[in-house]
Design an enzyme around this catalytic site. Sequence first.
Site, PDB file in Angstrom:
ATOM      1  N   LYS A  90       0.848  -1.204   0.000  1.00 45.48           N
ATOM      2  CA  LYS A  90       0.000   0.000   0.000  1.00 45.48           C
ATOM      3  C   LYS A  90       0.879   1.248   0.000  1.00 45.48           C
ATOM      4  O   LYS A  90       0.645   2.203  -0.734  1.00 45.48           O
ATOM      5  CB  LYS A  90      -0.932   0.001   1.229  1.00 45.48           C
ATOM      6  CG  LYS A  90      -2.065  -1.016   1.119  1.00 45.48           C
ATOM      7  CD  LYS A  90      -2.797  -1.233   2.443  1.00 45.48           C
ATOM      8  CE  LYS A  90      -3.809  -2.379   2.297  1.00 45.48           C
ATOM      9  NZ  LYS A  90      -4.496  -2.732   3.542  1.00 45.48           N
ATOM     10  N   GLN A 134      -5.059  -1.380   9.755  1.00 45.82           N
ATOM     11  CA  GLN A 134      -4.886  -2.707   9.153  1.00 45.82           C
ATOM     12  C   GLN A 134      -5.476  -3.789  10.063  1.00 45.82           C
ATOM     13  O   GLN A 134      -5.188  -3.834  11.259  1.00 45.82           O
ATOM     14  CB  GLN A 134      -3.390  -2.959   8.891  1.00 45.82           C
ATOM     15  CG  GLN A 134      -3.105  -4.240   8.131  1.00 45.82           C
ATOM     16  CD  GLN A 134      -3.650  -4.256   6.703  1.00 45.82           C
ATOM     17  OE1 GLN A 134      -3.755  -3.225   6.051  1.00 45.82           O
ATOM     18  NE2 GLN A 134      -3.995  -5.422   6.203  1.00 45.82           N
ATOM     19  N   ASP A 169     -11.269   2.888   4.144  1.00 45.95           N
ATOM     20  CA  ASP A 169     -11.751   1.529   3.961  1.00 45.95           C
ATOM     21  C   ASP A 169     -13.279   1.469   3.878  1.00 45.95           C
ATOM     22  O   ASP A 169     -13.827   0.449   3.483  1.00 45.95           O
ATOM     23  CB  ASP A 169     -11.330   0.675   5.177  1.00 45.95           C
ATOM     24  CG  ASP A 169     -10.059  -0.117   4.933  1.00 45.95           C
ATOM     25  OD1 ASP A 169      -9.851  -0.562   3.798  1.00 45.95           O
ATOM     26  OD2 ASP A 169      -9.291  -0.289   5.897  1.00 45.95           O
TER      27      ASP A 169
HETATM   28  N1  GUN Z   1      -6.977  -6.768   6.148  1.00 48.48           N
HETATM   29  C1  GUN Z   1      -7.232  -7.513   5.045  1.00 48.48           C
HETATM   30  N2  GUN Z   1      -7.839  -6.753   4.100  1.00 48.48           N
HETATM   31  C2  GUN Z   1      -7.968  -5.518   4.615  1.00 48.48           C
HETATM   32  C3  GUN Z   1      -8.512  -4.304   4.115  1.00 48.48           C
HETATM   33  O1  GUN Z   1      -9.023  -4.203   2.986  1.00 48.48           O
HETATM   34  N3  GUN Z   1      -8.441  -3.231   4.966  1.00 48.48           N
HETATM   35  C4  GUN Z   1      -7.923  -3.334   6.219  1.00 48.48           C
HETATM   36  N4  GUN Z   1      -7.930  -2.237   6.968  1.00 48.48           N
HETATM   37  N5  GUN Z   1      -7.418  -4.446   6.706  1.00 48.48           N
HETATM   38  C5  GUN Z   1      -7.437  -5.526   5.916  1.00 48.48           C
END
Ligand code: GUN
Length: 282
Positions: free
Chosen positions: A49, A93, A116
Amino acid sequence: MTIILDGRETAKKITEKLRLEVEKLDVKPTLAVIIIGCNPASKVYVKNKEKKALEIGFNSIVIELDENITKDELEKIIKELNEDKNVNGILLQLPLPKHLNEKDFLDLIDPKKDVDGFSSYNSGKLLKNDSPYAIPCTPKGIIRLLDEYNIDIEGRVSTVIGRSNIVGKPVSILLLNRNSTVIMTHTKTKNLEHFTKSADILICAAGKKEMIKKEMIKENAVIIDVGITRDIDGRLKGDVDFDNTKDKASYITPVPGGIGPMTIAMLMENTYELYKIQKGIK
Ligand code: GUN
């Protein structure tokens, strides 16, 4: 003939367009990512990311916190990021360590910075089909990929395997909002094959390596594979047995190179969209 849905190429087009837009900005968008502990998969996701954010020209802040951080400490960090005018997107996360309750913290994030789209505000808006500030990245990436290949959604039967808050539930709502007939299945579903075989569009987000075989799908189905499992030889595998099913499908996503890159591209797009909302740019 089966068409492979190329998420990598589609994502590249989206992020390149973003890069050109960001180049024109004096103040660059900033994405802040909080990662707690040392879950190896989460570390890889966060690194990817950050890499993409920097490539596009965003500012990237990664806050790495100890596994044993207290509830109060985490609350304080999120509140500070909410107040920080230079931060446009906040991502916590997941998964969190066991002593921290996910929903308490997701709801602390300012909905206008919730990249998100996991806060109750944005999930509620999604449920009502009423313009959330951000839509969860993987579900949004799935719909964008279908649209990119002009695959019809309206009136078609979509079966979703998995009911997580990250993928299964929000993608079901997005498909419903696009007038698909949606079947939600999960670990307690009996006779799963009956529902997978009914699917014009099959979304697999179960996290069970290569569970979908050709006997389980309809002729010419569209197959979207969200699963990522690392094989013993280190190769990434999806929920779908790609080689076994691909000739029966009309469209299918590969793993890797399908939904993974689309998820990151949507995170970048969400960051830019939140930035514009915060700056009052149309
Ligand atoms: N863990 C696995 N996929 C995601 C996601 O799309 N966002 C977040 N914040 N954590 C994750």
